[in-house]
Structure formats: structure tokens, C-alpha cells
Design a protein around this motif. Structure first.
Motif, PDB file in Angstrom:
ATOM      1  N   THR A   1     -29.590 -33.580 -34.884  1.00  0.00           N
ATOM      2  CA  THR A   1     -28.539 -34.479 -35.336  1.00  0.00           C
ATOM      3  C   THR A   1     -27.745 -34.995 -34.151  1.00  0.00           C
ATOM      4  N   ILE A   2     -27.440 -36.298 -34.183  1.00  0.00           N
ATOM      5  CA  ILE A   2     -26.722 -36.967 -33.101  1.00  0.00           C
ATOM      6  C   ILE A   2     -25.531 -37.699 -33.699  1.00  0.00           C
ATOM      7  N   PHE A   3     -24.404 -37.653 -33.002  1.00  0.00           N
ATOM      8  CA  PHE A   3     -23.200 -38.350 -33.469  1.00  0.00           C
ATOM      9  C   PHE A   3     -23.148 -39.743 -32.845  1.00  0.00           C
ATOM     10  N   ASP A   4     -23.075 -40.775 -33.715  1.00  0.00           N
ATOM     11  CA  ASP A   4     -23.029 -42.173 -33.283  1.00  0.00           C
ATOM     12  C   ASP A   4     -21.589 -42.650 -33.396  1.00  0.00           C
ATOM     13  N   ILE A   5     -20.921 -42.829 -32.253  1.00  0.00           N
ATOM     14  CA  ILE A   5     -19.463 -43.006 -32.271  1.00  0.00           C
ATOM     15  C   ILE A   5     -18.993 -44.446 -32.111  1.00  0.00           C
ATOM     16  N   ILE A   6     -19.915 -45.388 -31.913  1.00  0.00           N
ATOM     17  CA  ILE A   6     -19.480 -46.773 -31.711  1.00  0.00           C
ATOM     18  C   ILE A   6     -19.804 -47.615 -32.940  1.00  0.00           C
ATOM     19  N   GLY A   7     -18.777 -48.236 -33.509  1.00  0.00           N
ATOM     20  CA  GLY A   7     -18.942 -49.079 -34.687  1.00  0.00           C
ATOM     21  C   GLY A   7     -19.335 -50.488 -34.324  1.00  0.00           C
ATOM     22  N   ALA A   8     -20.511 -50.638 -33.764  1.00  0.00           N
ATOM     23  CA  ALA A   8     -21.013 -51.960 -33.378  1.00  0.00           C
ATOM     24  C   ALA A   8     -22.532 -51.912 -33.409  1.00  0.00           C
ATOM     25  N   SER A   9     -23.154 -53.087 -33.515  1.00  0.00           N
ATOM     26  CA  SER A   9     -24.610 -53.152 -33.586  1.00  0.00           C
ATOM     27  C   SER A   9     -25.258 -52.930 -32.226  1.00  0.00           C
ATOM     28  N   VAL A  10     -24.477 -53.046 -31.146  1.00  0.00           N
ATOM     29  CA  VAL A  10     -25.022 -52.792 -29.819  1.00  0.00           C
ATOM     30  C   VAL A  10     -25.042 -51.290 -29.570  1.00  0.00           C
ATOM     31  N   GLY A  11     -25.937 -50.863 -28.709  1.00  0.00           N
ATOM     32  CA  GLY A  11     -26.034 -49.439 -28.412  1.00  0.00           C
ATOM     33  C   GLY A  11     -27.486 -49.027 -28.307  1.00  0.00           C
ATOM     34  N   THR A  12     -27.761 -47.761 -28.563  1.00  0.00           N
ATOM     35  CA  THR A  12     -29.109 -47.222 -28.444  1.00  0.00           C
ATOM     36  C   THR A  12     -30.022 -47.823 -29.507  1.00  0.00           C
ATOM     37  N   SER A  13     -31.214 -48.224 -29.099  1.00  0.00           N
ATOM     38  CA  SER A  13     -32.181 -48.816 -30.021  1.00  0.00           C
ATOM     39  C   SER A  13     -32.497 -47.847 -31.161  1.00  0.00           C
ATOM     40  N   GLY A  14     -32.395 -48.338 -32.405  1.00  0.00           N
ATOM     41  CA  GLY A  14     -32.689 -47.525 -33.576  1.00  0.00           C
ATOM     42  C   GLY A  14     -31.476 -46.858 -34.189  1.00  0.00           C
ATOM     43  N   SER A  15     -30.339 -46.883 -33.475  1.00  0.00           N
ATOM     44  CA  SER A  15     -29.156 -46.191 -33.996  1.00  0.00           C
ATOM     45  C   SER A  15     -28.304 -47.077 -34.895  1.00  0.00           C
ATOM     46  N   ALA A  16     -28.503 -48.402 -34.787  1.00  0.00           N
ATOM     47  CA  ALA A  16     -27.789 -49.375 -35.625  1.00  0.00           C
ATOM     48  C   ALA A  16     -26.270 -49.217 -35.511  1.00  0.00           C
ATOM     49  N   TYR A  17     -25.575 -49.517 -36.605  1.00  0.00           N
ATOM     50  CA  TYR A  17     -24.104 -49.551 -36.603  1.00  0.00           C
ATOM     51  C   TYR A  17     -23.556 -48.145 -36.799  1.00  0.00           C
ATOM     52  N   GLY A  18     -22.823 -47.639 -35.821  1.00  0.00           N
ATOM     53  CA  GLY A  18     -22.239 -46.307 -35.942  1.00  0.00           C
ATOM     54  C   GLY A  18     -20.829 -46.363 -36.510  1.00  0.00           C
ATOM     55  N   ARG A  19     -20.189 -45.210 -36.494  1.00  0.00           N
ATOM     56  CA  ARG A  19     -18.801 -45.148 -36.948  1.00  0.00           C
ATOM     57  C   ARG A  19     -18.102 -43.982 -36.266  1.00  0.00           C
ATOM     58  N   GLY A  20     -17.010 -44.281 -35.606  1.00  0.00           N
ATOM     59  CA  GLY A  20     -16.260 -43.242 -34.919  1.00  0.00           C
ATOM     60  C   GLY A  20     -15.461 -42.378 -35.876  1.00  0.00           C
ATOM     61  N   PHE A  21     -14.897 -41.320 -35.338  1.00  0.00           N
ATOM     62  CA  PHE A  21     -14.160 -40.325 -36.111  1.00  0.00           C
ATOM     63  C   PHE A  21     -12.972 -40.961 -36.834  1.00  0.00           C
ATOM     64  N   THR A  22     -12.898 -40.757 -38.149  1.00  0.00           N
ATOM     65  CA  THR A  22     -11.761 -41.214 -38.950  1.00  0.00           C
ATOM     66  C   THR A  22     -11.343 -40.109 -39.921  1.00  0.00           C
ATOM     67  N   THR A  23     -10.099 -40.130 -40.331  1.00  0.00           N
ATOM     68  CA  THR A  23      -9.613 -39.176 -41.322  1.00  0.00           C
ATOM     69  C   THR A  23      -8.500 -39.826 -42.138  1.00  0.00           C
ATOM     70  N   ASN A  24      -8.379 -39.379 -43.391  1.00  0.00           N
ATOM     71  CA  ASN A  24      -7.249 -39.839 -44.203  1.00  0.00           C
ATOM     72  C   ASN A  24      -6.228 -38.724 -44.385  1.00  0.00           C
ATOM     73  N   ASP A  25      -6.331 -37.690 -43.535  1.00  0.00           N
ATOM     74  CA  ASP A  25      -5.364 -36.587 -43.597  1.00  0.00           C
ATOM     75  C   ASP A  25      -3.984 -37.090 -43.195  1.00  0.00           C
ATOM     76  N   LYS A  26      -2.973 -36.713 -43.931  1.00  0.00           N
ATOM     77  CA  LYS A  26      -1.622 -37.257 -43.714  1.00  0.00           C
ATOM     78  C   LYS A  26      -0.679 -36.269 -43.020  1.00  0.00           C
ATOM     79  N   THR A  27      -1.238 -35.213 -42.447  1.00  0.00           N
ATOM     80  CA  THR A  27      -0.393 -34.253 -41.722  1.00  0.00           C
ATOM     81  C   THR A  27       0.071 -34.854 -40.399  1.00  0.00           C
ATOM     82  N   PRO A  28       1.366 -34.883 -40.119  1.00  0.00           N
ATOM     83  CA  PRO A  28       1.839 -35.420 -38.842  1.00  0.00           C
ATOM     84  C   PRO A  28       1.333 -34.575 -37.673  1.00  0.00           C
ATOM     85  N   GLY A  29       1.013 -35.231 -36.587  1.00  0.00           N
ATOM     86  CA  GLY A  29       0.527 -34.528 -35.406  1.00  0.00           C
ATOM     87  C   GLY A  29      -0.692 -35.238 -34.839  1.00  0.00           C
ATOM     88  N   GLU A  30      -1.407 -34.543 -33.952  1.00  0.00           N
ATOM     89  CA  GLU A  30      -2.552 -35.142 -33.277  1.00  0.00           C
ATOM     90  C   GLU A  30      -3.809 -34.323 -33.499  1.00  0.00           C
TER      91      GLU A  30
END
Length: 241
Positions: free
Chosen positions: A120-149
Motif C-alpha cells: 500500500t502506498i499513500f498518494d498525497i497530491i490532489g492532482a492528475s500529475v505525478g507517478t504514472s498509474g497513480s491518477a488523482y490523489g488526495r492529501g490528509f483531511t479530517t473533519n475532527d473539530k478538536t482545537p489544536g494541531e
């Protein structure tokens, strides 16, 4: 060496477009440690059942560790049960289905996810450019509402054989919850991170690091050069027969 990537703004923009509000700030970094290559990507739709073998390590207060292996437990779902915590994904695609961290004991400070043993490989860029065969990726997102980092580190950069790393694929990720005060028992945290699979199971070749020169190499080279110069000078000044 850790380097901040240009993903912070795109992550925020993607959250806005997807309608995912958040209170937690996401900090994303990348690391070149553990680079490897693979001959190809099988496809860019990865379900929770397609990550068998991923190694998960939960780091708790006072350095306590709990480890687990991610295993399929349904047609589209998988889970890693580390006793004090679990990590699961139930859905057809990691692009839109969330990973869910659930803590049952202690206070979880960070979660280390090594995708390589599970192909398993993590695809972190949300664009069609990148490694051949990886297509459109998506970076880390969360809907957690806890304040902080929430700090996320991607390591083990993955490229196709004989090609340079395109900046999108990584074999491991660490999610640090310490900026939220950790995740206490009874707490859950969900996040989306797109993944791909290798075309051939186990098809990872570690990058070859340059062989370091032995200590004193340049000093020895300098000494040999000096000896050579002295010999040439002696030959020029010696009487001719």
C-alpha cells in the motif's frame, strides 16, 4: 532531513471544496528516509480489504507501544486491532472513505502506519500529475473539530523503477496527535488519506545509497599526489648519463 511541502494550502483548499469544516490545524511534512521503487501501480481505487499486511504502531504516553497488522475483515473493509487502539477502513475507496482510529485504553500520542508490507502506498497530491498509474490523489483531511494541531509526516518516498520521485507517493505515514493533547480512551478520530497498491505484491526495491568513502581517503590521496610530484621533480633534476 524533514522538509515542509507545499501541501498545506491545497489541503485547506480541498477541505473547503469538499465542505469539510475543521477546527484542528493540519501540518504536513515529508521525509526522504527509506526511499524505494516499484515496477508499477495496480490501480488507484483501494478499499479497506486491499491493505492486508500494513504494520501499525500506536505510541502512547511514557513511550508505551502497541503494534497491530492491518487485515481484511470484509469484502471492502479492513482493521488493525492493537488492543489499546484500532485502525479501520470500511469502504470501496480510500479516496472518499475514512480511516477511523479508536482508542480503548491509555492516551494515544501518535500512530505510525507502514504501508509497504501491505503493498500500500499513500498518494498525497490532489492532482492528475505525478507517478504514472497513480491518477488523482488526495492529501490528509479530517473533519475532527478538536482545537489544536495534527502533524502528519510522510516518509519512504516511492517512485517507479528507474524514474525520479514525483513527490506524490510515500510508503509510510505518522500521525501525531500530541498537538490535540493525545487521544484518550473512548476517543475516536477519522481522517481521509488516499492510497494506491503496487501491481506486484512485495515489489519494492530499496534505493541504493552512495557508498561513503573511507575515513582518511582524501588525506591519503593528497599524500600520494605529493609523492608523485617529488618523484617527477627528482627525475627532472637528476644528472643525465
Amino acid at each position: 532531513m524533514k522538509t515542509f511541502t507545499f501541501l498545506t494550502l491545497p489541503v485547506a483548499a480541498y477541505l473547503s471544496m469538499a465542505g469539510l469544516s475543521q477546527a484542528a490545524t493540519i501540518s504536513i511534512e515529508t521525509d526522504k528516509i527509506g526511499a524505494a521503487s516499484t515496477s508499477g501501480i495496480s490501480g488507484y481505487t483501494t478499499s479497506g480489504a486491499d491493505m492486508d499486511g500494513m504494520q501499525i504502531t500506536g505510541i502512547f504516553e511514557k513511550g508505551a507501544k502497541r503494534k497491530a497488522t492491518f487485515l481484511a475483515n470484509g469484502a471492502k473493509s479492513g482493521v488493525a486491532d492493537g488492543g489499546w487502539f484500532s485502525l479501520s477502513l470500511d469502504g470501496t475507496s480510500s479516496f472518499s472513505s475514512p480511516f477511523v482510529v479508536a482508542v480503548s485504553q491509555g492516551r494515544l500520542q501518535s500512530l505510525q502506519i507502514d504501508g509497504v508490507p501491505g503493498d500500500t502506498i499513500f498518494d498525497i497530491i490532489g492532482a492528475s500529475v505525478g507517478t504514472s498509474g497513480s491518477a488523482y490523489g488526495r492529501g490528509f483531511t479530517t473533519n475532527d473539530k478538536t482545537p489544536g494541531e495534527v502533524s502528519v509526516l510522510f516518509s519512504r518516498p516511492i517512485s517507479l523503477t528507474d524514474t525520479a520521485h514525483a513527490g506524490d507517493l510515500y510508503g509510510a505515514m505518522t500521525v501525531d496527535f500530541s498537538g490535540l493533547g493525545g487521544l484518550a480512551a473512548g476517543r475516536s478520530f477519522s481522517f481521509i488519506q488516499d492510497t494506491d497498491n503496487t501491481a506486484i505484491s512485495g515489489d519494492f526495491t530499496p534505493a541504493v545509497a552512495p557508498v561513503p568513502l573511507p575515513a582518511g581517503f582524501f588525506l591519503c590521496l593528497t599524500a600520494l599526489s605529493a609523492v608523485g610530484m617529488l618523484r617527477r621533480k627528482a627525475n627532472r633534476t637528476s644528472p643525465q648519463a
